[in-house]
Every structure is written in structure tokens, then in C-alpha cells.
Design a protein around this motif. Structure first.
Motif, PDB file in Angstrom:
ATOM      1  N   SER A   1      39.477  40.241  37.332  1.00  0.00           N
ATOM      2  CA  SER A   1      40.420  41.330  37.082  1.00  0.00           C
ATOM      3  C   SER A   1      39.928  42.664  37.626  1.00  0.00           C
ATOM      4  N   ASN A   2      38.653  42.727  38.007  1.00  0.00           N
ATOM      5  CA  ASN A   2      38.085  43.940  38.604  1.00  0.00           C
ATOM      6  C   ASN A   2      37.979  43.826  40.126  1.00  0.00           C
ATOM      7  N   GLU A   3      38.820  42.960  40.683  1.00  0.00           N
ATOM      8  CA  GLU A   3      38.981  42.830  42.145  1.00  0.00           C
ATOM      9  C   GLU A   3      37.700  42.417  42.873  1.00  0.00           C
ATOM     10  N   TRP A   4      36.847  41.648  42.207  1.00  0.00           N
ATOM     11  CA  TRP A   4      35.634  41.131  42.837  1.00  0.00           C
ATOM     12  C   TRP A   4      34.735  42.258  43.352  1.00  0.00           C
ATOM     13  N   LYS A   5      34.816  43.411  42.666  1.00  0.00           N
ATOM     14  CA  LYS A   5      33.973  44.555  42.995  1.00  0.00           C
ATOM     15  C   LYS A   5      33.042  44.902  41.845  1.00  0.00           C
ATOM     16  N   ASP A   6      33.167  44.173  40.756  1.00  0.00           N
ATOM     17  CA  ASP A   6      32.364  44.407  39.556  1.00  0.00           C
ATOM     18  C   ASP A   6      32.395  43.125  38.730  1.00  0.00           C
ATOM     19  N   GLN A   7      31.660  43.128  37.640  1.00  0.00           N
ATOM     20  CA  GLN A   7      31.640  41.959  36.773  1.00  0.00           C
ATOM     21  C   GLN A   7      33.040  41.668  36.220  1.00  0.00           C
ATOM     22  N   PRO A   8      33.375  40.397  36.042  1.00  0.00           N
ATOM     23  CA  PRO A   8      34.686  40.047  35.500  1.00  0.00           C
ATOM     24  C   PRO A   8      34.791  40.433  34.034  1.00  0.00           C
ATOM     25  N   THR A   9      36.003  40.427  33.522  1.00  0.00           N
ATOM     26  CA  THR A   9      36.209  40.732  32.113  1.00  0.00           C
ATOM     27  C   THR A   9      35.844  39.513  31.266  1.00  0.00           C
ATOM     28  N   GLU A  10      35.730  39.720  29.980  1.00  0.00           N
ATOM     29  CA  GLU A  10      35.434  38.618  29.063  1.00  0.00           C
ATOM     30  C   GLU A  10      36.531  37.558  29.135  1.00  0.00           C
ATOM     31  N   GLU A  11      37.762  38.005  29.287  1.00  0.00           N
ATOM     32  CA  GLU A  11      38.877  37.053  29.396  1.00  0.00           C
ATOM     33  C   GLU A  11      38.780  36.233  30.673  1.00  0.00           C
ATOM     34  N   ASP A  12      38.345  36.877  31.774  1.00  0.00           N
ATOM     35  CA  ASP A  12      38.141  36.131  33.018  1.00  0.00           C
ATOM     36  C   ASP A  12      37.125  35.014  32.814  1.00  0.00           C
ATOM     37  N   LEU A  13      36.031  35.343  32.158  1.00  0.00           N
ATOM     38  CA  LEU A  13      34.980  34.351  31.895  1.00  0.00           C
ATOM     39  C   LEU A  13      35.513  33.208  31.042  1.00  0.00           C
ATOM     40  N   ASN A  14      36.256  33.560  30.025  1.00  0.00           N
ATOM     41  CA  ASN A  14      36.767  32.543  29.102  1.00  0.00           C
ATOM     42  C   ASN A  14      37.789  31.618  29.747  1.00  0.00           C
ATOM     43  N   HIS A  15      38.447  32.094  30.788  1.00  0.00           N
ATOM     44  CA  HIS A  15      39.479  31.292  31.434  1.00  0.00           C
ATOM     45  C   HIS A  15      39.010  30.642  32.740  1.00  0.00           C
ATOM     46  N   SER A  16      37.752  30.798  33.089  1.00  0.00           N
ATOM     47  CA  SER A  16      37.264  30.233  34.346  1.00  0.00           C
ATOM     48  C   SER A  16      37.383  28.712  34.344  1.00  0.00           C
ATOM     49  N   ASN A  17      37.755  28.160  35.520  1.00  0.00           N
ATOM     50  CA  ASN A  17      37.818  26.708  35.653  1.00  0.00           C
ATOM     51  C   ASN A  17      36.687  26.168  36.523  1.00  0.00           C
ATOM     52  N   PHE A  18      35.618  26.952  36.665  1.00  0.00           N
ATOM     53  CA  PHE A  18      34.427  26.503  37.374  1.00  0.00           C
ATOM     54  C   PHE A  18      33.369  26.097  36.350  1.00  0.00           C
ATOM     55  N   GLY A  19      32.864  24.884  36.466  1.00  0.00           N
ATOM     56  CA  GLY A  19      31.947  24.326  35.481  1.00  0.00           C
ATOM     57  C   GLY A  19      30.715  25.170  35.229  1.00  0.00           C
ATOM     58  N   ASN A  20      30.108  25.710  36.281  1.00  0.00           N
ATOM     59  CA  ASN A  20      28.891  26.497  36.121  1.00  0.00           C
ATOM     60  C   ASN A  20      29.142  27.752  35.301  1.00  0.00           C
ATOM     61  N   VAL A  21      30.310  28.339  35.490  1.00  0.00           N
ATOM     62  CA  VAL A  21      30.668  29.542  34.740  1.00  0.00           C
ATOM     63  C   VAL A  21      30.907  29.195  33.281  1.00  0.00           C
ATOM     64  N   VAL A  22      31.613  28.096  33.052  1.00  0.00           N
ATOM     65  CA  VAL A  22      31.892  27.657  31.683  1.00  0.00           C
ATOM     66  C   VAL A  22      30.585  27.354  30.955  1.00  0.00           C
ATOM     67  N   ASP A  23      29.655  26.694  31.645  1.00  0.00           N
ATOM     68  CA  ASP A  23      28.392  26.292  31.017  1.00  0.00           C
ATOM     69  C   ASP A  23      27.450  27.463  30.777  1.00  0.00           C
ATOM     70  N   ASN A  24      27.409  28.416  31.728  1.00  0.00           N
ATOM     71  CA  ASN A  24      26.394  29.468  31.675  1.00  0.00           C
ATOM     72  C   ASN A  24      26.932  30.876  31.464  1.00  0.00           C
ATOM     73  N   GLY A  25      28.238  31.033  31.555  1.00  0.00           N
ATOM     74  CA  GLY A  25      28.812  32.361  31.354  1.00  0.00           C
ATOM     75  C   GLY A  25      28.424  33.348  32.441  1.00  0.00           C
ATOM     76  N   ILE A  26      28.118  32.834  33.643  1.00  0.00           N
ATOM     77  CA  ILE A  26      27.682  33.686  34.759  1.00  0.00           C
ATOM     78  C   ILE A  26      28.590  33.454  35.960  1.00  0.00           C
ATOM     79  N   ILE A  27      29.027  34.524  36.579  1.00  0.00           N
ATOM     80  CA  ILE A  27      29.846  34.418  37.782  1.00  0.00           C
ATOM     81  C   ILE A  27      29.127  35.100  38.945  1.00  0.00           C
TER      82      ILE A  27
END
Length: 204
Positions: free
Chosen positions: A16-42
Motif C-alpha cells: 500500500s506504500n507503493e513499494w517505496k517503504d515497508q508494507p502496512t500490517e494489513e498488507d502483511l496479513n493478506h500476503s499470499n507468499f509463503g515466506n511472508v506468511v511464515d516470517n512476517g518479512i517482505i
């Protein structure tokens, strides 16, 4: 007849920050990438922060394309790849959008220190380009339910969920034309488009 591929269509997480900053908490919670879901890191969160953060000693800016991490493009075939289009699924409407691209990319797995003081981890990265060849669109291309998707992908292919799509000259040109139609006043886009078309035509 061997069909040459000149482009790639690859996925990234929604930011939601246009890939210029860290994503929002909602972005993290809705990620469909396994590594992000497992580790909370994008690691893709700065893919389009090329006008904010520093380049390497040769002037290149690095990003991450998760689908390419496990299977990087073959070195010989990668010589023809002139552009990587990047798509992301907006969790708000569940639609996929082409958001931007890296033109004249180079593929190289590496880790680089975070440019953000509050983040101590190194970033996993695997694609680079010059900042002048990296572009985030103002108006994205909606592709989930668009009839244009049939022209954006090789015949018989569907959007890759686990793997990236390889694109022919016709696919690349159609995507570029659609970008122009949606962003007619985008001068950076028109400049990169001209150079891409010229370079691809030379390789035919």
C-alpha cells in the motif's frame, strides 16, 4: 521455429506504500507468499524505491522477484530478456495488476544491507536495473478479468501462480501499448518504451 522470449511477467506482494517503504500490517496479513506468511518479512518492499535509496557502485538498483528466487532464468535465454513486468494482487479487490517494470534487467542473487535504519536484516535481491529503466506506473493495468490477458500471454498460457510467465515480442509490445493508453502523459514511460522496442527489434 524457435520462439524467442523478450520479457517476463512476475509477481510481487501488494504494498500500500507503493513499494517505496515497508508494507502496512494489513498488507502483511493478506500476503499470499509463503515466506511472508511464515516470517512476517517482505523483501520486495523497496522494489520501486529507486529514486529514494542508493544504487550500487556501478549505478544499478536491486529488487526482488520472489518467483525467480527458486528458478532463476537460464543464462543463455536471459540474454534476450529486455523487460520484467511486475504484477501484484490487490487484497482489497482480489484483482491482479501490472504495476510497473524493470527494463534491460540483469539477474543476480545477492544480499544487501537494509537502507532503512529501523530494519537490521539484509535484503534478499535477485534483479537489478539502472534507475532510469525502472518505472512504477501511475495507472496500473488490471489483468485478472481483462480480455487483454489473452494478448499479454503466449497462446494457451495462463497467469503463473507459482512461476513467472515468459513473454514473446508481441506480448511485450501489447503490454507496453496498453501502458501508454492508460498513461498517455507519462514521458518516462514513452522514453523507455521507445528504447525497448528499438532494442527488441534489433534482436529479431
Amino acid at each position: 521455429m524457435v520462439v524467442k522470449n523478450f520479457g517476463i511477467l512476475a509477481s510481487t506482494d501488494w504494498n500500500s506504500n507503493e513499494w517505496k517503504d515497508q508494507p502496512t500490517e494489513e498488507d502483511l496479513n493478506h500476503s499470499n507468499f509463503g515466506n511472508v506468511v511464515d516470517n512476517g518479512i517482505i523483501h520486495t518492499s523497496l522494489n520501486f524505491a529507486h529514486e529514494i535509496h542508493p544504487v550500487d557502485d556501478k549505478g544499478y538498483y536491486f529488487g526482488l522477484l520472489p518467483q525467480l528466487w527458486a528458478k532463476m532464468p537460464d543464462k543463455e535465454k536471459a540474454r534476450n530478456i529486455e523487460v520484467v513486468f511486475i504484477k501484484a494482487q490487490d487484497w482489497n479487490d482480489q484483482e491482479n495488476y501490472i504495476i510497473g517494470f524493470y527494463a534491460f534487467p540483469m539477474f543476480q542473487k545477492c544480499k544487501r544491507p537494509s537502507p532503512i535504519p529501523s530494519i537490521t536484516m539484509d535484503f534478499d535481491l535477485n534483479v537489478k536495473a539502472l534507475p532510469k529503466d525502472i518505472h512504477l506506473l501511475e495507472n496500473y493495468i488490471q489483468i485478472s478479468s481483462s480480455p487483454l490477458i489473452q494478448k499479454f500471454l503466449p497462446k494457451g498460457k495462463e497467469l503463473g501462480k507459482q512461476a513467472y510467465n515468459q513473454l514473446t515480442k508481441e506480448n511485450v509490445f501489447k503490454i507496453l501499448d496498453t501502458m501508454t493508453a492508460l498513461n498517455p502523459k507519462d514521458r518516462k514511460l514513452s522514453g523507455i518504451k521507445y528504447r525497448l522496442i528499438t532494442s527488441i527489434d534489433r534482436k529479431i
